[in-house]
Write a protein that holds these residues in place. Sequence first.
Motif, mmCIF file in Angstrom:
data_model
loop_
_atom_site.group_PDB
_atom_site.id
_atom_site.type_symbol
_atom_site.label_atom_id
_atom_site.label_comp_id
_atom_site.label_asym_id
_atom_site.label_seq_id
_atom_site.Cartn_x
_atom_site.Cartn_y
_atom_site.Cartn_z
ATOM 1 N N THR A 28 11.274 8.039 8.274
ATOM 2 C CA THR A 28 9.821 8.080 8.335
ATOM 3 C C THR A 28 9.303 6.637 8.388
ATOM 4 O OG1 THR A 28 7.825 8.982 7.287
ATOM 5 C CG2 THR A 28 9.528 8.117 5.821
ATOM 6 N N LEU A 29 8.012 6.466 8.118
ATOM 7 C CA LEU A 29 7.426 5.142 7.980
ATOM 8 C C LEU A 29 7.239 4.830 6.499
ATOM 9 C CD1 LEU A 29 4.640 5.319 10.734
ATOM 10 C CD2 LEU A 29 6.980 4.462 10.967
ATOM 11 N N GLN A 30 7.540 3.597 6.109
ATOM 12 C CA GLN A 30 7.252 3.204 4.731
ATOM 13 C C GLN A 30 5.761 3.374 4.484
ATOM 14 O OE1 GLN A 30 7.207 2.868 1.564
ATOM 15 N NE2 GLN A 30 8.717 1.240 1.324
ATOM 16 N N GLY A 31 5.410 4.066 3.408
ATOM 17 C CA GLY A 31 4.017 4.422 3.190
ATOM 18 C C GLY A 31 3.249 3.532 2.246
ATOM 19 N N GLU A 32 3.932 2.622 1.523
ATOM 20 C CA GLU A 32 3.212 1.826 0.532
ATOM 21 C C GLU A 32 3.823 0.443 0.393
ATOM 22 O OE1 GLU A 32 3.609 3.736 -3.364
ATOM 23 O OE2 GLU A 32 5.279 4.891 -2.535
ATOM 24 N N GLY A 33 3.048 -0.446 -0.226
ATOM 25 C CA GLY A 33 3.530 -1.795 -0.465
ATOM 26 C C GLY A 33 3.429 -2.703 0.749
ATOM 27 N N TYR A 34 4.099 -3.831 0.667
ATOM 28 C CA TYR A 34 4.009 -4.870 1.692
ATOM 29 C C TYR A 34 4.513 -4.391 3.041
ATOM 30 C CZ TYR A 34 4.719 -9.395 3.987
ATOM 31 O OH TYR A 34 4.696 -10.453 4.868
ATOM 32 N N ASN A 35 5.534 -3.547 3.057
ATOM 33 C CA ASN A 35 6.155 -3.101 4.304
ATOM 34 C C ASN A 35 5.593 -1.782 4.830
ATOM 35 O OD1 ASN A 35 8.000 -5.306 4.600
ATOM 36 N ND2 ASN A 35 9.222 -4.428 2.944
ATOM 37 N N LEU A 208 -4.031 -3.887 -3.552
ATOM 38 C CA LEU A 208 -4.054 -2.430 -3.667
ATOM 39 C C LEU A 208 -2.955 -1.840 -2.791
ATOM 40 C CD1 LEU A 208 -5.467 0.204 -4.657
ATOM 41 C CD2 LEU A 208 -6.863 0.062 -2.573
ATOM 42 N N SER A 209 -2.186 -0.935 -3.351
ATOM 43 C CA SER A 209 -1.193 -0.193 -2.577
ATOM 44 C C SER A 209 -1.429 1.292 -2.780
ATOM 45 C CB SER A 209 0.230 -0.555 -3.018
ATOM 46 O OG SER A 209 1.185 0.241 -2.330
ATOM 47 N N ILE A 210 -1.685 1.997 -1.700
ATOM 48 C CA ILE A 210 -1.878 3.444 -1.775
ATOM 49 C C ILE A 210 -0.797 4.134 -0.979
ATOM 50 C CG2 ILE A 210 -4.367 3.264 -2.135
ATOM 51 C CD1 ILE A 210 -4.772 3.915 0.792
ATOM 52 N N GLN A 211 -0.585 5.414 -1.261
ATOM 53 C CA GLN A 211 0.447 6.176 -0.565
ATOM 54 C C GLN A 211 -0.096 6.663 0.780
ATOM 55 O OE1 GLN A 211 1.357 8.942 -3.876
ATOM 56 N NE2 GLN A 211 3.358 7.966 -3.981
ATOM 57 N N THR A 212 -0.049 5.768 1.748
ATOM 58 C CA THR A 212 -0.633 6.087 3.053
ATOM 59 C C THR A 212 0.106 7.200 3.763
ATOM 60 O OG1 THR A 212 0.714 4.396 4.169
ATOM 61 C CG2 THR A 212 -1.441 3.713 3.337
ATOM 62 N N HIS A 213 1.372 7.442 3.403
ATOM 63 C CA HIS A 213 2.120 8.522 4.043
ATOM 64 C C HIS A 213 1.520 9.886 3.709
ATOM 65 C CE1 HIS A 213 3.912 7.489 0.166
ATOM 66 N NE2 HIS A 213 4.304 8.745 0.041
ATOM 67 N N LYS A 214 0.913 10.001 2.531
ATOM 68 C CA LYS A 214 0.269 11.270 2.188
ATOM 69 C C LYS A 214 -1.011 11.466 2.990
ATOM 70 C CE LYS A 214 2.186 11.647 -2.473
ATOM 71 N NZ LYS A 214 1.896 11.802 -3.920
ATOM 72 N N ILE A 215 -1.741 10.377 3.206
ATOM 73 C CA ILE A 215 -2.961 10.457 4.020
ATOM 74 C C ILE A 215 -2.609 10.795 5.458
ATOM 75 C CG2 ILE A 215 -4.955 9.163 4.851
ATOM 76 C CD1 ILE A 215 -4.741 7.454 2.307
ATOM 77 N N ALA A 216 -1.484 10.232 5.931
ATOM 78 C CA ALA A 216 -1.069 10.464 7.322
ATOM 79 C C ALA A 216 -0.284 11.760 7.500
ATOM 80 C CB ALA A 216 -0.214 9.279 7.793
ATOM 81 N N ASN A 217 -0.059 12.481 6.378
ATOM 82 C CA ASN A 217 0.676 13.752 6.421
ATOM 83 C C ASN A 217 2.079 13.602 6.990
ATOM 84 O OD1 ASN A 217 -1.443 15.410 5.356
ATOM 85 N ND2 ASN A 217 -2.473 15.298 7.342
ATOM 86 N N ILE A 218 2.779 12.547 6.522
ATOM 87 C CA ILE A 218 4.180 12.390 6.848
ATOM 88 C C ILE A 218 4.958 12.310 5.533
ATOM 89 C CG2 ILE A 218 3.766 11.252 9.049
ATOM 90 C CD1 ILE A 218 4.290 8.574 7.705
ATOM 91 N N GLU A 219 6.263 12.376 5.620
ATOM 92 C CA GLU A 219 7.079 12.339 4.393
ATOM 93 C C GLU A 219 6.963 10.985 3.710
ATOM 94 O OE1 GLU A 219 10.924 14.606 4.027
ATOM 95 O OE2 GLU A 219 10.908 14.249 6.182
#
Length: 219
Positions: A28-35, A208-219
Motif C-alpha cells: 500500500t502507501l505509507q499513510g502517516e509520518g514523514y514518508n 501533525l501526523s494523521i492516518q491518511t490511509h484511512k481517509i483515502a480508504n486504503i489499507e
Amino acid sequence: MQAVTLSQNNVIQSDAIISYRIVEIFETLQGEGYNTGMPSIFIRFGKCNLACPWCDTNYHQYEEKTASEILTIVKQFSAKNIIITGGEPTIQPHLDILLDMLKNEGYFLAIETNGLKPVPLQIDYIATSPKRLYQKNYRKHHIPYADEVRIVVDQEDIIDFCEQIENSIQAKRYYLSPCEKDGEVNMLETITQLGLLNQRENKPHWNLSIQTHKIANIE
C-alpha cells in the motif's frame, strides 16, 4: 517447516525450524509520518509487549510463516520499501535472519516500534511511537535515536510526556497524532497540544501526523 539463514558469503542455507508470527503482509502507501505516500510493503507481526486500549491492530490473531514463505509473498509486490510493524516487531524471535534475507534482496527496511527494545542493525529508517500509558517504562529504558517520533494524543495534556521523550530520544522529526476511539478522532485536542508544544522557545518543532490511509480508504 524449514527456516533459512545467511552464511558469511550471503548464501541462503537451511538451518532449523524457525517461523514468524505474521498478522498480514500487504502492499500500500505509507499513510502517516514523514514518508506519507511512499509505496511500501507492510510486514505486520503478531504479539506486543504493551496493551494500548485504542490500538487498531488485532495482534493476537496471526499465522506462523517461515522466512522463505514471507519472502515469496513479498516478491509478489513491486515496492522496494518494506515496513516492519506490529504488534511490536522488536520482540520477534530470530528477526535478524529475516531482515538479512530482505536486505540481501535489496529492500529498504523501515520499522515502526514502541521504542522500548533495541532496533536491529539492518533497519534503515526508525519510526518510534512511545506510549504515554507506559510513561514509567520509558524512564527505565528506550532506544536512544529515531528518524521520527510519533506520539498519540490519548489524553488532554500530553506535554509532559512529549518533553520527556524529546529529552531522551534524539530524533530528526517529532509528530503528534490524534487518537481514534469508538470511531471519533480527537483532532481539536491534538492540534491544541501541538500549538502549546510549538509555543516553547528553543525546543524541537512538532508536526501533525494523521492516518491518511484511512481517509483515502486504503489499507
